[in-house]
Design a protein around this motif. Structure first.
Motif, PDB file in Angstrom:
ATOM      1  N   LEU A 634       0.847  -1.198   0.000  1.00 20.20           N
ATOM      2  CA  LEU A 634       0.000   0.000   0.000  1.00 20.20           C
ATOM      3  C   LEU A 634       0.884   1.249   0.000  1.00 20.20           C
ATOM      4  CD1 LEU A 634      -2.591  -1.190   2.666  1.00 20.20           C
ATOM      5  CD2 LEU A 634      -2.913  -1.112   0.191  1.00 20.20           C
ATOM      6  N   PRO A 635       0.674   2.200  -0.911  1.00 17.17           N
ATOM      7  CA  PRO A 635       1.545   3.387  -1.004  1.00 17.17           C
ATOM      8  C   PRO A 635       1.404   4.288   0.219  1.00 17.17           C
ATOM      9  CG  PRO A 635      -0.328   3.591  -2.487  1.00 17.17           C
ATOM     10  CD  PRO A 635      -0.379   2.203  -1.944  1.00 17.17           C
ATOM     11  N   TYR A 636       2.565   4.725   0.758  1.00 17.65           N
ATOM     12  CA  TYR A 636       2.551   5.521   1.989  1.00 17.65           C
ATOM     13  C   TYR A 636       2.030   6.932   1.738  1.00 17.65           C
ATOM     14  CZ  TYR A 636       3.948   6.958   6.649  1.00 17.65           C
ATOM     15  OH  TYR A 636       3.942   7.393   7.946  1.00 17.65           O
ATOM     16  N   ASP A 637       2.280   7.475   0.510  1.00 16.32           N
ATOM     17  CA  ASP A 637       1.763   8.817   0.261  1.00 16.32           C
ATOM     18  C   ASP A 637       0.240   8.836   0.310  1.00 16.32           C
ATOM     19  OD1 ASP A 637       1.454   7.354  -2.040  1.00 16.32           O
ATOM     20  OD2 ASP A 637       2.056   8.963  -3.403  1.00 16.32           O
ATOM     21  N   LYS A 638      -0.369   7.718  -0.090  1.00 17.90           N
ATOM     22  CA  LYS A 638      -1.829   7.624  -0.012  1.00 17.90           C
ATOM     23  C   LYS A 638      -2.294   7.672   1.443  1.00 17.90           C
ATOM     24  CE  LYS A 638      -5.791   4.778  -1.342  1.00 17.90           C
ATOM     25  NZ  LYS A 638      -6.247   3.533  -1.995  1.00 17.90           N
ATOM     26  N   VAL A 639      -1.524   7.063   2.319  1.00 13.44           N
ATOM     27  CA  VAL A 639      -1.847   7.109   3.752  1.00 13.44           C
ATOM     28  C   VAL A 639      -1.827   8.558   4.241  1.00 13.44           C
ATOM     29  CG1 VAL A 639      -1.035   6.486   6.057  1.00 13.44           C
ATOM     30  CG2 VAL A 639      -0.995   4.796   4.225  1.00 13.44           C
ATOM     31  N   LEU A 640      -0.780   9.303   3.868  1.00  6.35           N
ATOM     32  CA  LEU A 640      -0.678  10.694   4.318  1.00  6.35           C
ATOM     33  C   LEU A 640      -1.795  11.549   3.740  1.00  6.35           C
ATOM     34  CD1 LEU A 640       3.187  11.143   4.037  1.00  6.35           C
ATOM     35  CD2 LEU A 640       1.850  10.722   6.090  1.00  6.35           C
ATOM     36  N   ALA A 687      10.566  12.962  -0.758  1.00 10.08           N
ATOM     37  CA  ALA A 687       9.528  12.907  -1.792  1.00 10.08           C
ATOM     38  C   ALA A 687       9.911  13.769  -2.995  1.00 10.08           C
ATOM     39  CB  ALA A 687       8.201  13.375  -1.217  1.00 10.08           C
ATOM     40  N   ASP A 688       9.215  13.519  -4.122  1.00  8.10           N
ATOM     41  CA  ASP A 688       9.469  14.324  -5.316  1.00  8.10           C
ATOM     42  C   ASP A 688       8.660  15.619  -5.262  1.00  8.10           C
ATOM     43  OD1 ASP A 688       6.763  13.912  -6.397  1.00  8.10           O
ATOM     44  OD2 ASP A 688       7.437  11.863  -6.812  1.00  8.10           O
ATOM     45  N   LYS A 689       8.956  16.530  -6.200  1.00 11.40           N
ATOM     46  CA  LYS A 689       8.357  17.868  -6.190  1.00 11.40           C
ATOM     47  C   LYS A 689       6.832  17.821  -6.253  1.00 11.40           C
ATOM     48  CE  LYS A 689       8.189  22.141  -8.932  1.00 11.40           C
ATOM     49  NZ  LYS A 689       6.758  22.017  -9.246  1.00 11.40           N
ATOM     50  N   ASP A 690       6.290  16.988  -7.141  1.00 14.41           N
ATOM     51  CA  ASP A 690       4.832  16.934  -7.296  1.00 14.41           C
ATOM     52  C   ASP A 690       4.150  16.470  -6.023  1.00 14.41           C
ATOM     53  OD1 ASP A 690       5.039  17.818  -9.892  1.00 14.41           O
ATOM     54  OD2 ASP A 690       4.917  15.809 -10.786  1.00 14.41           O
ATOM     55  N   THR A 691       4.746  15.467  -5.373  1.00 14.99           N
ATOM     56  CA  THR A 691       4.155  14.952  -4.121  1.00 14.99           C
ATOM     57  C   THR A 691       4.227  16.002  -3.022  1.00 14.99           C
ATOM     58  OG1 THR A 691       4.802  12.701  -4.717  1.00 14.99           O
ATOM     59  CG2 THR A 691       4.230  13.112  -2.405  1.00 14.99           C
ATOM     60  N   ILE A 692       5.378  16.691  -2.939  1.00 17.44           N
ATOM     61  CA  ILE A 692       5.523  17.747  -1.921  1.00 17.44           C
ATOM     62  C   ILE A 692       4.471  18.825  -2.144  1.00 17.44           C
ATOM     63  CG2 ILE A 692       7.019  19.582  -1.050  1.00 17.44           C
ATOM     64  CD1 ILE A 692       9.408  17.800  -1.775  1.00 17.44           C
ATOM     65  N   ARG A 694       1.607  18.624  -3.625  1.00 19.80           N
ATOM     66  CA  ARG A 694       0.253  18.147  -3.314  1.00 19.80           C
ATOM     67  C   ARG A 694       0.030  18.074  -1.801  1.00 19.80           C
ATOM     68  NH1 ARG A 694      -2.512  12.404  -5.164  1.00 19.80           N
ATOM     69  NH2 ARG A 694      -4.603  12.898  -4.384  1.00 19.80           N
ATOM     70  N   LEU A 695       1.029  17.548  -1.083  1.00 23.01           N
ATOM     71  CA  LEU A 695       0.894  17.444   0.373  1.00 23.01           C
ATOM     72  C   LEU A 695       0.805  18.828   1.006  1.00 23.01           C
ATOM     73  CD1 LEU A 695       3.437  14.561   1.093  1.00 23.01           C
ATOM     74  CD2 LEU A 695       0.976  14.464   1.514  1.00 23.01           C
ATOM     75  N   TYR A 696       1.676  19.754   0.571  1.00 24.32           N
ATOM     76  CA  TYR A 696       1.655  21.102   1.136  1.00 24.32           C
ATOM     77  C   TYR A 696       0.318  21.785   0.873  1.00 24.32           C
ATOM     78  CZ  TYR A 696       2.417  26.065   1.700  1.00 24.32           C
ATOM     79  OH  TYR A 696       2.281  27.373   2.078  1.00 24.32           O
ATOM     80  N   THR A 697      -0.165  21.650  -0.349  1.00 20.67           N
ATOM     81  CA  THR A 697      -1.439  22.296  -0.705  1.00 20.67           C
ATOM     82  C   THR A 697      -2.582  21.760   0.136  1.00 20.67           C
ATOM     83  OG1 THR A 697      -0.656  22.599  -2.976  1.00 20.67           O
ATOM     84  CG2 THR A 697      -3.021  22.795  -2.598  1.00 20.67           C
ATOM     85  N   LEU A 698      -2.595  20.440   0.351  1.00 20.54           N
ATOM     86  CA  LEU A 698      -3.662  19.835   1.166  1.00 20.54           C
ATOM     87  C   LEU A 698      -3.622  20.366   2.597  1.00 20.54           C
ATOM     88  CD1 LEU A 698      -3.575  16.113  -0.050  1.00 20.54           C
ATOM     89  CD2 LEU A 698      -5.443  17.739  -0.364  1.00 20.54           C
ATOM     90  N   VAL A 699      -2.403  20.447   3.173  1.00 15.16           N
ATOM     91  CA  VAL A 699      -2.278  20.942   4.549  1.00 15.16           C
ATOM     92  C   VAL A 699      -2.677  22.418   4.609  1.00 15.16           C
ATOM     93  CG1 VAL A 699      -0.655  21.449   6.420  1.00 15.16           C
ATOM     94  CG2 VAL A 699      -0.525  19.262   5.215  1.00 15.16           C
ATOM     95  N   ARG A 700      -2.194  23.211   3.650  1.00 15.06           N
ATOM     96  CA  ARG A 700      -2.510  24.642   3.630  1.00 15.06           C
ATOM     97  C   ARG A 700      -4.008  24.893   3.573  1.00 15.06           C
ATOM     98  NH1 ARG A 700      -1.552  27.405  -1.896  1.00 15.06           N
ATOM     99  NH2 ARG A 700      -3.513  26.268  -2.161  1.00 15.06           N
ATOM    100  N   ASP A 701      -4.733  24.023   2.881  1.00 17.23           N
ATOM    101  CA  ASP A 701      -6.166  24.241   2.679  1.00 17.23           C
ATOM    102  C   ASP A 701      -7.038  23.718   3.820  1.00 17.23           C
ATOM    103  OD1 ASP A 701      -5.564  25.468   0.313  1.00 17.23           O
ATOM    104  OD2 ASP A 701      -6.013  23.726  -0.948  1.00 17.23           O
ATOM    105  N   VAL A 702      -6.403  23.104   4.834  1.00 18.61           N
ATOM    106  CA  VAL A 702      -7.189  22.698   6.013  1.00 18.61           C
ATOM    107  C   VAL A 702      -7.464  23.957   6.818  1.00 18.61           C
ATOM    108  CG1 VAL A 702      -7.258  21.308   8.107  1.00 18.61           C
ATOM    109  CG2 VAL A 702      -6.168  20.398   6.045  1.00 18.61           C
TER     110      VAL A 702
END
Length: 894
Positions: A634-640, A687-692, A694-702
């Motif tokens: 199971l991919p860990y980025d999906k977990v995050l 992580a790669d740029k795209d993953t970073i 996406r993760l940053y954007t998700l956190v910022r939008d909470v």
């Protein structure tokens, strides 16, 4: 057919004629001992199943076979089976033939495996036939511990103890007897014991009240009133007028039209208030002796009148606390603090005043200094509790106690520590009890409660099934398991398993709790009366039962019973796992070779995380690093991504007041995993740029996530990935329809509003009420001053509310230094003065010009907004010209 040597040996025995009923006359205990030897041999050779099979087959066509009955029975006992019918049949055979020595031996063998009602009854019968009277009574005492319906023997034990001079022991057994007779609705027997207890232990008034309530409920109210009259005669003879009056009041609850009881009430009141100057007049005024007047209303009127006596304290809603100076006929003179020698008629006084005890908390607040009262309450918590509870008809809950102390005596912070100690005292101190209808309402006891009585009363007042389970555990841990109070508590749970329309969490919980009790108390081993498999066979929703079972020990026992007794337990475990979430379940399934089933369960929970948020989080915390989980790939980025989404969902549901407690708990768990345990930044580091992005954007939008968390994440990414371009760097100017504020100032303003609303406004209302009590508002300076202050407070409140409603918290993660904006510090070159000037741009609440902090809404602030470093500014404010060059912009420290 069993073919072991021991089985063949038994078969040979059974085939011999001597093992038939025809030889009973010659049968001895030694021959039973020979069967015991065979039983022990089978146990050593692990041939019990073979032996049991032979016995069962033989009993099928020779039901009176001694050897088969005995061995089948003793094997069942050794396996703790509930069915003891084989042994009982055997005892009956020998008892019918008066072979008492054999009966005694068999009974003792049964009792080797725990107390047994039938074995004890037969053993006592043996001793009676052998004229061993002391031994018989000793066995009877054991018998009544396991046979809760036996009453006559309990009475016989009580009579013997009374005869032997053991009065305390006799009283204990008489009490058991009266409870059991009442349970059987045998009133004549109960009445006889009631009279005996009045003779031997009349002081235990709580016991008598408890029994009469049971009689009223289970037999009839008339019978309860009859017994109370017998009790009343004793207390009248003792001239204990308070107790006698209490009994009479209990009687009229059942028989309010009884003229003799009415007469007795008048006599008792006259005796109790013999020294009161107006007792006869108040009896007459209240029509207490007149049959046409409702007795309850008459008593209420009399007690109101009788409380008006010289020296007593009273309360008036306007004039507060006063003291009766004199009573002359129908005229009463009262000294209030602000209105001395105030006069009113008796009828008006009764209608408008509340009489108070000398030690009423309101009286103490009026006559003691605040420091004296505060010190006494802080240092003597039991006294404070007794004082407050007795002040309000001997009934008060924690909310009422707090209302009397905060903020008039204790501060809110002092209350926190004080109330924690107070709760412990209310729970453990024998002077306090619970009101019958609610575990949260406390009373002060005239007689100290024993531990058993205190817990029992709490049990009866408690409405929650699982709280009653814990009460019973507490009772057994420190109390007497032979108490009839415990038997009544036990009866609450046995009632669930004796008769139920459907199996729910209460039925299953009662069964499991009874099994828990039986495991610690051998005389209760057969108390459950039903098998777990039978119970679960009628269960429609095992998940719902588990979820609604609000007791951790019972939940654990539930899982253990499922594993031990349910053939398809693994299926049930898989259904329960998303709700139970224990490593024990996982280990049990793995030990049973159920890895494939577990892996499928993990995948299902991950894919359906919206329905199983807590299960998903638990798996991430406890199982993600397990080899068998890693194998799933199971991919860990999906977990995050999922955890951040759960964080956002819970914030939104908290804001909408939906399952707030559960969502706060889940939110905190996710916050810990992502940020406190640093799992997010650890993954971002590799992580790669795209993953970073996406993760940053998700956190910022909470939306409701703490802005400091966002700032730290942004800073970490900038440090570890300097080439990373943040998606929000298209900087924006401040455009706000509301009032931009910092979090610190917002909290300060809301605290100020709370203080004004909760402290200043109530204090002002009291000032106005006092001023009104002084009369003549035209010349009343106190009233005018209080009203002016009220207008001032109202204005402050309105302004604060308006500003708070308009305010918008500044999100520091959106801070930009490419332009002058809220939260920036700007260095300007004053071209006119040839000097440098520094300004911090914040809001009106934070504005402090002397320290160069200006509001973005001020004339200067408005002119500076949105300009960049290097810009030249020329403008005029109030006809004064300004010329600046923006030298630098940075994030402000504030």
């Amino acid at each position: 057919m069993a073919d072991s040597l021991i089985a063949k040996k038994l078969q040979d025995m059974l085939n011999e004629e001597k093992w038939t009923r025809a030889t009973l006359s010659a049968y001895t205990a030694n021959q039973i001992k020979d069967l015991d030897a065979l039983f022990h041999e089978a146990a050593r050779e692990k041939a019990m199943d073979d032996l049991k099979e032979v016995c069962d087959e033989h009993i099928a066509h020779s039901k009176n076979s001694i050897a088969a009955l005995y061995l089948a029975g003793i094997i069942g006992l050794s396996r703790q089976q509930i069915d003891d019918s084989n042994m009982i049949a055997l005892i009956n055979i020998f008892a019918d033939n008066r072979k008492w020595n054999v009966v005694e031996y068999i009974c003792k063998r049964i009792l080797d495996y725990g107390e047994n009602r039938n074995a004890l009854a037969r053993l006592a019968e043996c001793y009676e036939n052998e004229d061993k009277i002391e031994e018989m009574y000793a066995v009877w005492e054991r018998l009544v511990r396991v046979d809760y319906e036996e009453s006559d023997i309990v009475k016989l034990i009580a009579e013997k103890k009374e005869k032997d001079g053991d009065i305390d022991g006799a009283v204990d057994y008489y009490r058991k007897a009266v409870h059991r007779y009442v349970n059987k609705a045998l009133f004549s027997n109960a009445k006889e014991i009631w009279g005996k207890l009045i003779e031997l232990a009349p002081a235990d008034i709580d016991f008598f009240y408890h029994v009469q309530r049971k009689i009223a409920k289970q037999i009839s109210e008339d019978k309860a009133a009859m017994l109370l009259q017998d009790l009343y005669k004793h207390y009248k003879a003792e001239e204990d007028w308070d107790t006698a009056l209490g009994i009479l009041k209990a009687i009229i609850e059942y028989d309010e039209k009884n003229p003799q009881i009415r007469k007795e009430i008048v006599e008792v009141y006259k005796a109790k208030y013999a020294d009161h100057s107006h007792v006869d007049a108040y009896v007459r005024l209240s029509n207490l002796a007149q049959g046409y007047r409702n007795i309850h209303e008459a008593i209420n009127d009399f007690e109101k009148h009788i409380s008006f006596d010289v020296g007593n304290f009273v309360y008036h809603r306007t004039w507060n606390i006063g003291r009766i100076r004199s009573i002359e006929g129908d005229d009463i003179a009262i000294d209030f603090a602000k209105k001395r020698d105030h006069r009113m008629g008796l009828k008006m006084a009764v209608d408008s005043l509340i009489t108070l005890r000398r030690d009423h908390i309101w009286v103490l607040k009026a006559i003691w200094s605040k420091d004296k009262l505060r010190e006494r309450i802080k240092t003597d918590i039991p006294w404070a509790l007794i004082t407050i509870i007795k002040s309000f008809d001997n009934r008060a809950d924690i909310k009422k106690i707090k209302a009397e102390l905060v903020p008039s005596v204790l501060t809110a912070n002092e209350w926190t520590g004080w109330s924690s100690k107070a709760r412990d005292i209310l729970k453990t101190d024998a002077r306090f009890g619970n009101a019958p209808e609610s575990v949260g309402i406390f009373i002060v006891r005239d007689r100290l409660l024993s531990f058993e009585e205190k817990i029992y009363n709490q049990f009866k007042a408690e409405k929650n099934f699982f709280a009653r389970v814990q009460d019973t555990r507490d009772f057994l841990e420190h109390g007497d398991e032979d108490s009839e109070l415990f038997n009544e508590m036990l009866g609450f749970f046995t009632g669930y398993v004796k008769s139920y329309a459907q199996v729910n969490e209460f039925v299953v919980g009662a069964f499991l709790f009874l099994k828990e009790l039986a495991s610690k108390n051998t005389h209760l081993k057969n108390i459950a009366m039903v098998g777990f498999v039978d119970l679960m066979g009628q269960c429609d929703d095992v998940v719902n039962i588990y979820l609604n079972m609000k007791d951790a020990r019972l939940k654990e026992s539930f899982l253990s019973h499922i594993k031990s007794f349910i053939p398809d337990w693994a299926d049930t475990f898989v259904r329960l796992f998303p709700y139970a979430l224990t490593k024990g379940m996982v280990e049990t399934l793995l030990d049973a070779g159920e890895m494939d089933r577990l892996q499928g369960l993990i995948v299902s929970i991950v894919e359906n995380y919206r329905d199983h948020r807590e299960a998903f989080i638990w798996i991430v915390k406890n199982l993600w690093d397990e080899t068998w989980v890693i194998e799933l790939g199971l991919p860990y980025d999906k977990v995050l991504f999922t955890l951040i989404h759960i964080l956002d969902i819970t914030f939104k549901e908290i804001e909408n007041h939906r399952d707030t407690t559960d969502n706060r708990r889940i939110n905190k768990q996710v916050d810990t995993i992502l940020f406190k345990e640093k799992r997010l930044v650890e993954y971002i580091d590799q992580a790669d740029k795209d993953t970073i992005e996406r993760l940053y954007t998700l956190v910022r939008d909470v939306k409701d996530l703490d802005s400091s968390v966002k700032v730290r994440l942004r800073k970490h990414i900038a440090e570890q990935h300097p080439e990373f371009h943040f998606p929000d760097e298209e900087e924006k100017a401040i455009v706000s329809r509301g009032l931009m504020v910092t979090a610190a100032k917002y909290e300060e303003k809301t605290k100020l509003l709370t203080r004004i609303m909760e402290e200043d406004v109530p204090a002002n209302q009291k000032e106005i009420a006092y001023a009104l009590s002084l009369g003549d508002l035209r010349e009343n300076s106190e009233y005018k001053a209080a009203k002016e202050k009220q207008d001032e407070l109202n204005s402050k409140v309105a302004k604060l509310k308006n500003e708070i409603e308009r305010s918008q918290l500044f999100d520091v993660t959106t801070l930009t230094t490419s332009k002058i904006s809220f939260g920036t510090e700007v260095l300007l070159r004053n071209e006119t003065e040839k000097t440098d000037e520094t300004y911090i741009i914040l809001g009106p609440w934070e504005s402090d010009p002397t320290n160069h902090i200006i509001s973005y809404l001020s004339p200067l602030g408005k002119r500076l907004l949105n300009h960049k470093a290097g810009d030249e500014l020329v403008f005029a404010i109030h006809d004064r010209k300004f010329s600046y060059v923006v030298k630098s912009i940075k994030a402000a420290s504030y």
